[in-house]
Design an enzyme around this catalytic site. Sequence first.
Site: not given
Ligand code: UN1
Length: 497
Positions: A253, A287
């Site tokens: 991810e 992210c």
């Molecule tokens: C990340 O930033 O690595 O929806 C993923 C969201 C979080 C994002 C996680 N679950 O903002």
Amino acid sequence: LSNEFVLQQLQAEMNEAARQSYAAAPLTAVEADAAAAHEVRNPADFSDIVGTAAFIKADAVPEAVSAAKTVEGAWAAVTPFERAEILRRIADKFEAAMPVLMMLAVREAGKTLQNAIAEVREAVDFCRYYADEAETTCADRAPIGTVAAISPWNFPLAIFTGEVAAALAAGNVVLAKPAEQTTLIAHYAVQLMHEAGVPKNVLQLLSGAGDVGAALTQDTRINGVIFTGSTEVAGLINRNLSRRNDHPVLIAETGGMNAMIVDSTALAEQVCADVLNSAFDSAGQRCSALRVLCVQEDVAEHMLAMIKGAMNELRVGNPAQFNTDVGPVIDAEAQQNLLAHIEKMKAAAQSFHQIALPQDAENATFVAPVLFELNNLNELQREVFGPVLHVVRYRAGELDALIDQINAKQFALTHGIHSRIDGTVAHICRRIEAGNVYVNRNIVGAVVGVQPFGGHGLSGTGPKAGGPFYLQRLSRAAAWQMPALTRNGEADEQALH
Ligand code: UN1
């Protein structure tokens, strides 16, 4: 009870927890000489020493993997129901340890209080969700073996726990390598996991720098890697794994270049609130954070004036204070990278709006939230991981070209739409490449089990975390058991014909 009241209670307990000193040694089965021990300092105030973190040397990794391999069979023999019970006990322990975990999230990772609560809640949700999944989907499945779980600093408890809990739920033995910046909270979490009943060799904590992660992913006895972090590092891991012919599993991810498309029918106040939250909450270090706001020309002046006005109200500062909206970025290196990007964009962008930092922002890694207006999306070349928002304008007739430009970035993670025209929403949803498309709301904060989270293309491999396919990737269908036909069986067979 108001949120503020609960926070006040927690804050008193957090202050108590902050009086102790925290030391994190690697929790491995092997007697590893620590390569180095360093002081962990609060990114909001370098004079605040949170504790000491010891790193393992990369050459100790093979022995830790050997120890993991010896318990694969025993752990696989534990039923999914028993594994689920252990995960639920971890969730209970995390809830009981809320003040300490929050305190570490604030002081080690620079999380605001609100973000720190959400952090612990998400970790708890992951444990309970994968416990349920283990019971409902793992009965006729076999684990893949030993899994490396490599996790990031931006969700130092939630994603760390999500990766570990999923691998354990599916019956795998785990070697966890947390981000080096957030070793203390990972160490505290693993201690609670061991207390909850995860055997020590079934879950080892290999705290360390990048060389430890590299050694793990190069060890050919590792059956799978779960990785959350940069697209570049995911590429390195993928190349390590793809040299092998036995098909190790990779779940990655990675990054995002997330866009929100706002047309002229959108509700300005709602857009303003959602843009500020999506772009600047967590200092933009998600992210899923908003990187590119695409506003229809007709309403752009009005929208941008509102957004800039609202930016001026953002409170940047000590994340341990109730009213802080934006804390520091993770470390000096991240700060330098962001400042370099911001300087470059100040020269290149059409215009910019940046808010001021508070007076006492020295000895910390704050970055002032900033908005850049660009002529077009090509001016944004790479993912920027911080409180930096880019804006482009588009005309109604250019919507499809805009979607093509967004898709051409190849980051298919989280996008957003603000429109009150159902046809426009449906059209964009059909054409835009994404893991999640959020309509008329903010684009961060996916809820485990409700909004499974993950993307494709440069953003990752899938399956989505906190969703129904995750444990399937970490396990395989149990071998089909084919009983030999007995004499009577043969007779029965014949009788059928
Ligand atoms: C990340 O930033 O690595 O929806 C993923 C969201 C979080 C994002 C996680 N679950 O903002």
